[in-house]
Scaffold this motif. Structure first.
Motif, mmCIF file in Angstrom:
data_model
loop_
_atom_site.group_PDB
_atom_site.id
_atom_site.type_symbol
_atom_site.label_atom_id
_atom_site.label_comp_id
_atom_site.label_asym_id
_atom_site.label_seq_id
_atom_site.Cartn_x
_atom_site.Cartn_y
_atom_site.Cartn_z
ATOM 1 N N PHE A 197 0.827 -1.208 0.000
ATOM 2 C CA PHE A 197 0.000 0.000 0.000
ATOM 3 C C PHE A 197 0.863 1.261 0.000
ATOM 4 N N ALA A 198 1.939 1.260 0.785
ATOM 5 C CA ALA A 198 2.771 2.457 0.900
ATOM 6 C C ALA A 198 3.433 2.801 -0.432
ATOM 7 N N LYS A 199 3.850 1.789 -1.184
ATOM 8 C CA LYS A 199 4.537 2.019 -2.461
ATOM 9 C C LYS A 199 3.581 2.020 -3.648
ATOM 10 N N GLN A 200 2.291 1.808 -3.409
ATOM 11 C CA GLN A 200 1.308 1.704 -4.487
ATOM 12 C C GLN A 200 1.757 0.677 -5.523
ATOM 13 N N ALA A 201 2.205 -0.470 -5.020
ATOM 14 C CA ALA A 201 2.734 -1.525 -5.895
ATOM 15 C C ALA A 201 1.572 -2.294 -6.508
ATOM 16 N N LEU A 202 1.198 -1.930 -7.727
ATOM 17 C CA LEU A 202 0.047 -2.501 -8.412
ATOM 18 C C LEU A 202 0.495 -3.635 -9.333
ATOM 19 N N ARG A 203 -0.189 -4.789 -9.222
ATOM 20 C CA ARG A 203 0.115 -5.961 -10.047
ATOM 21 C C ARG A 203 -1.159 -6.383 -10.780
ATOM 22 N N ILE A 204 -1.067 -6.506 -12.104
ATOM 23 C CA ILE A 204 -2.229 -6.828 -12.929
ATOM 24 C C ILE A 204 -1.885 -8.001 -13.834
ATOM 25 N N GLN A 205 -2.689 -9.055 -13.753
ATOM 26 C CA GLN A 205 -2.582 -10.193 -14.668
ATOM 27 C C GLN A 205 -4.003 -10.546 -15.098
ATOM 28 N N LEU A 206 -4.384 -10.127 -16.290
ATOM 29 C CA LEU A 206 -5.761 -10.277 -16.729
ATOM 30 C C LEU A 206 -5.836 -10.784 -18.165
ATOM 31 N N LYS A 207 -6.909 -11.530 -18.430
ATOM 32 C CA LYS A 207 -7.261 -11.949 -19.781
ATOM 33 C C LYS A 207 -8.657 -11.417 -20.084
ATOM 34 N N ASN A 208 -8.851 -11.021 -21.333
ATOM 35 C CA ASN A 208 -10.103 -10.380 -21.714
ATOM 36 C C ASN A 208 -10.598 -10.958 -23.028
ATOM 37 N N ASP A 209 -11.933 -11.019 -23.167
ATOM 38 C CA ASP A 209 -12.486 -11.502 -24.430
ATOM 39 C C ASP A 209 -12.489 -10.406 -25.492
ATOM 40 N N LYS A 210 -13.028 -9.248 -25.154
ATOM 41 C CA LYS A 210 -13.039 -8.115 -26.083
ATOM 42 C C LYS A 210 -13.160 -6.833 -25.262
ATOM 43 N N PHE A 211 -12.451 -5.812 -25.693
ATOM 44 C CA PHE A 211 -12.458 -4.553 -24.945
ATOM 45 C C PHE A 211 -12.244 -3.393 -25.897
ATOM 46 N N ASP A 212 -13.200 -2.459 -25.885
ATOM 47 C CA ASP A 212 -13.117 -1.253 -26.709
ATOM 48 C C ASP A 212 -12.576 -0.123 -25.833
ATOM 49 N N ALA A 213 -11.254 0.087 -25.874
ATOM 50 C CA ALA A 213 -10.625 1.100 -25.023
ATOM 51 C C ALA A 213 -11.035 2.513 -25.418
ATOM 52 N N ASP A 214 -11.415 2.719 -26.677
ATOM 53 C CA ASP A 214 -11.783 4.061 -27.128
ATOM 54 C C ASP A 214 -12.979 4.611 -26.353
ATOM 55 N N ARG A 215 -13.886 3.739 -25.943
ATOM 56 C CA ARG A 215 -15.087 4.192 -25.243
ATOM 57 C C ARG A 215 -14.755 4.820 -23.895
ATOM 58 N N TYR A 216 -13.622 4.443 -23.306
ATOM 59 C CA TYR A 216 -13.278 4.883 -21.958
ATOM 60 C C TYR A 216 -12.273 6.040 -21.956
ATOM 61 N N LEU A 217 -11.865 6.485 -23.147
ATOM 62 C CA LEU A 217 -10.960 7.625 -23.218
ATOM 63 C C LEU A 217 -11.698 8.911 -22.872
ATOM 64 N N LEU A 218 -10.934 9.898 -22.388
ATOM 65 C CA LEU A 218 -11.539 11.176 -22.028
ATOM 66 C C LEU A 218 -12.034 11.908 -23.267
ATOM 67 N N ALA A 219 -13.176 12.529 -23.131
ATOM 68 C CA ALA A 219 -13.707 13.335 -24.229
ATOM 69 C C ALA A 219 -12.860 14.590 -24.412
ATOM 70 N N LYS A 220 -12.885 15.117 -25.612
ATOM 71 C CA LYS A 220 -12.112 16.325 -25.892
ATOM 72 C C LYS A 220 -12.755 17.528 -25.204
ATOM 73 N N SER A 221 -11.907 18.460 -24.804
ATOM 74 C CA SER A 221 -12.404 19.690 -24.195
ATOM 75 C C SER A 221 -13.062 20.568 -25.257
ATOM 76 N N ASP A 222 -13.739 21.618 -24.809
ATOM 77 C CA ASP A 222 -14.385 22.549 -25.747
ATOM 78 C C ASP A 222 -13.356 23.206 -26.662
ATOM 79 N N ASP A 223 -12.193 23.566 -26.103
ATOM 80 C CA ASP A 223 -11.156 24.190 -26.927
ATOM 81 C C ASP A 223 -10.693 23.232 -28.017
ATOM 82 N N ALA A 224 -10.517 21.964 -27.657
ATOM 83 C CA ALA A 224 -10.077 20.976 -28.642
ATOM 84 C C ALA A 224 -11.149 20.754 -29.703
ATOM 85 N N GLU A 225 -12.415 20.727 -29.289
ATOM 86 C CA GLU A 225 -13.502 20.543 -30.253
ATOM 87 C C GLU A 225 -13.581 21.727 -31.211
#
Length: 745
Positions: free
Chosen positions: A382-410
């Motif tokens: 916990f002190a070092k925030q030592a994160l360990r990830i071992q995952l398998k996935n069937d399908k994942f659309d990462a684009d859906r979870y990206l941040l939307a563009k700001s008004d200036d960018a739009e």
């Protein structure tokens, strides 16, 4: 005999009358309030506490030893003016005769208005730690310190209980606590906690039997400000000989609010069977049921090695819920995502393993909207925030979870899109004769912050993920594999590879967030992937199609799209096979050049169609967002295309000079004005390409100045042909070459 029995009965009756009369006289003639000073001194000498009795003492003797204290307080001997506890009233009574058998049989016990004040000072010392401790002994004048150890040993001997003593047996008819308050303050950390309006009631309290109880209280903390109302019900059971404690049919519910929840409230509840077996060094929570607003969970928890290094194990199952609504209900505001319907269907099942420093979800099955992950998630420290990830996935659309563009960018994107559409309209209107498109000026990239730099600097990460299908930047990657690690601000992308439209790609890189400005390094290899999927823009038809093979080694600095592109440096080489220049009639451009040389005018209207090519290749040198391409080569049936120029990635614009060489394909052209004959073979027809990158070859025009020079070259070739016919073998080869050279200048 009858007389003896009668006499004995009279004696017993007389003794009872004497005891009752004595008790009556003692309780009515003896007033403990007259001995408050002696009681206080006794508390100092025997209990080592400072007892203050501001109210009256009420009592009874037989058959109950009854006692009532009013307005009393207790403090330590070293700080007698700072009470740790005070109360308005304490009422209890004890049977006298069972006390002789070391049994405590009590009637109702009532505590009214208890205040408990706990303080930890700057040095970390708690005021409760001095309860029951005598003041340090003062050595008599002229004495040496040699007797101190004996005194200590004597005190220790007095405090040690005899081995033959039996444990007390506790028996209480009921316990009631009204309007109690507990306050805790840590001066060093500034934290404070309190429990107020505490109401506790139990039925008969006996060792080894179930004790129904009810508890209500209001809890609060100071940093951050949190407030909670709790209600607890259940049946407690304890066996002090076995050191076994239980809370059966526990039902806890309440409401939580405060600063972390942005002044919103969370309704929570917990149920289950709790057990602490100190002899076996274990604790359990079976039949666990939890709820918090929309969240519902079932499970069980087991703790072992309680007295040394506690270890937690168990299982948990969280029913499907809307994470967006849950987070909103507890005051967590999610940043806008490209798809606002994400995180509405979350479900989790897993096995819990943990220690005081770590927590892991093993055998995890996580459903995230329409994707399923299985594997392991862990925080190893916990002190070092030592994160360990071992995952398998069937399908994942990462684009859906990206941040939307700001008004200036739009707004910037809309301005650039309008510029491209305006340029494209003029280019399509007359690609052969219209003016050369203007170079784009609108920036194509956003200034929005990309990375949480502070969090990444503290991150200790090891990630190993695999996907059946991973959609990233609208690219469906088959059998994707991602491995990454990070520590001390240096994040390494060990591999990101997979299949893409029957081709493959492989990427490696590093992200260094230790400097003030993040630094990115990336190498990518793409093998025979359709290029149109990389360059399509806003759903428009891509300017080129074909199978791309690419090797690149790039670096950049910054924390936004614009900053990264503005500092993009490195090199790359590419080949596109079996391709098509979409909506770009290179034949028409060539025909325009030949018609100019023939001094004719094209009779037919320009026809928009594609230009196929066998191969398009070259190398790129990137410097601060501008890619220089000195060696563009393309093979088209009957033609060879050479070119050089720049691609300005900052505005997604291009500026190229292209030469088209006729290799000798004399098939009939669509227009008589551009008939190819032998004197044009080998000549390089010049084109100039300038404009938005999305236009591709549609932004190319005949270079009229270059065509003028080409006409002179064609005339020289024709004169040389005539010289060859006239001179034949009549002059020496050296003279013939010299004469031909006059017409090549």
């Amino acid at each position: 005999m009858k007389a003896f029995g009668k006499i004995l009965g009279l004696v017993v009756l007389g003794l009872l009358l004497i005891v009752v009369a004595g008790g009556f006289a003692l309780t009515h003639l003896f007033d403990p309030n007259d001995y408050k000073d002696e009681i206080r001194q006794l508390a100092r000498d025997k209990a080592h506490v400072e007892l203050t009795l501001n109210g009256d003492i009420g009592w009874s003797l037989f058959p109950w030893l009854g006692l009532e204290l009013h307005e009393a307080s207790i403090a330590t001997l070293n700080k007698p003016a700072e009470p740790i506890a005070d109360l308005q009233m304490l009422g209890l009574s004890v049977r006298v005769l069972p006390l002789l058998r070391r049994e405590v049989q009590m009637s109702d016990v009532r505590v009214e208005g208890l205040n408990l004040n706990l303080v930890r000072d700057e040095s970390g010392h708690g005021n409760w730690e001095d309860i029951g401790k005598p003041l340090p002994a003062k050595a008599p004048a002229g004495s040496t310190g040699e007797t101190a150890p004996a005194t200590t040993a004597s005190a220790e001997g007095e405090s040690k209980p005899a081995a033959s003593e039996r444990p007390l047996k506790l028996d209480i008819d009921s316990l009631t606590v009204n309007n109690a308050r507990v306050q805790y303050n840590d001066v060093r950390s500034g934290q404070s906690f309190s429990a107020e309006s505490i109401q506790l009631s139990t039925e008969a309290v006996h060792d080894g039997v179930n004790i129904p109880l009810k508890l209500t209280a209001f809890l609060s903390s100071g940093q951050p400000v949190l407030r909670a109302r709790i209600e607890l019900a259940g049946e407690a059971r304890f066996d002090r000989a076995l050191r076994r404690y239980q809370l059966e049919d526990m039902k806890l519910h309440g409401e939580l609010s405060g600063e972390p929840l942005q002044q919103k409230s969370m309704t929570f509840s917990a149920q289950g069977q709790l057990l602490a077996d100190l002899a076996a060094n274990v604790a359990e929570w079976n039949g666990l049921k939890l709820s918090a607003n929309q969240l519902r969970a079932l499970g069980e928890l087991h703790v072992r090695d309680l007295s040394s290094e506690p270890k937690v194990s168990g299982g948990i199952s969280i029913a499907q819920f809307d994470l967006r609504k849950f987070l909103d209900s507890v005051g967590v505001v999610l940043p806008p995502m490209k798809d606002q319907t994400t995180l509405t269907g979350v479900e989790l099942v897993g096995r819990i393993e943990g220690t005081k420093n770590s927590l892991a979800l093993e055998d995890l099955a996580l459903k995230l909207d329409d994707s399923t992950f299985t594997g392991r998630l862990a925080v190893e420290d916990f002190a070092k925030q030592a994160l360990r990830i071992q995952l398998k996935n069937d399908k994942f659309d990462a684009d859906r979870y990206l941040l939307a563009k700001s008004d200036d960018a739009e707004n910037a994107n809309a301005a650039r899109k309008a510029e491209v559409q305006s340029t494209e309209a003029s280019a399509v209107a007359g690609p052969g004769t219209s003016p050369l498109p203007d170079a784009p000026t609108q920036v194509a990239w956003s200034n929005d912050k990309l990375l949480p730099v502070d969090r990444l600097r503290a991150l200790d990460l090891q990630a190993d993920l695999s996907f059946g299908v991973l959609t990233l930047d609208q690219l469906p990657i088959q059998n994707a594999e991602l491995k990454a690690s990070g520590q001390g601000g240096l994040i390494t992308l060990q591999v990101l590879r997979g299949g893409l439209y029957n081709g493959t790609f492989d990427t490696h890189g590093t992200l260094d967030v230790r400097p003030a400005v993040p630094q990115l390094g990336l190498t990518a290899k793409i093998n025979r992937v359709p290029v149109e999927h990389f360059i399509k823009h806003d759903g428009n038809t891509p300017p080129v199609k074909g199978l791309l093979t690419l090797d690149s080694d790039l670096t950049a600095t910054g924390n936004s799209q614009k900053a990264l592109v503005d500092t993009l440096n490195g090199k790359a080489s590419f080949v596109i096979n079996n391709g098509v220049l979409v909506n770009a009639n290179l034949e028409q451009q060539l025909c325009q050049g030949i018609a100019t040389l023939n001094r004719k005018t094209l009779s037919g209207e320009p026809r928009g169609k594609d230009t196929p090519f066998e191969e398009l290749k070259g190398s790129l040198v990137l410097s601060n967002g501008v890619a220089s391409n000195p060696d563009l080569r393309a093979r088209i049936p009957g033609l060879t295309v050479n070119g050089n120029g720049d691609i300005d990635l900052r505005v997604l614009g291009m500026d190229y000079r292209v030469g088209v060489i006729v290799e000798g394909d004399t098939r009939e052209m669509p227009d008589p004005a551009c008939q190819v004959n032998q004197r044009y073979v080998g000549l390089e027809f010049p084109l100039r390409c300038r404009g938005p990158l999305e236009l591709g070859a549609r932004a190319c025009r005949i270079d009229k100045d270059g065509v003028g020079k080409l006409a002179g070259q064609a005339l020289g070739n024709r004169i040389n042909e005539k010289l060859e016919e006239k001179l034949g073998d009549k002059v020496s080869p050296e003279l013939k070459d010299a004469l031909k050279g006059l017409f090549k200048r």
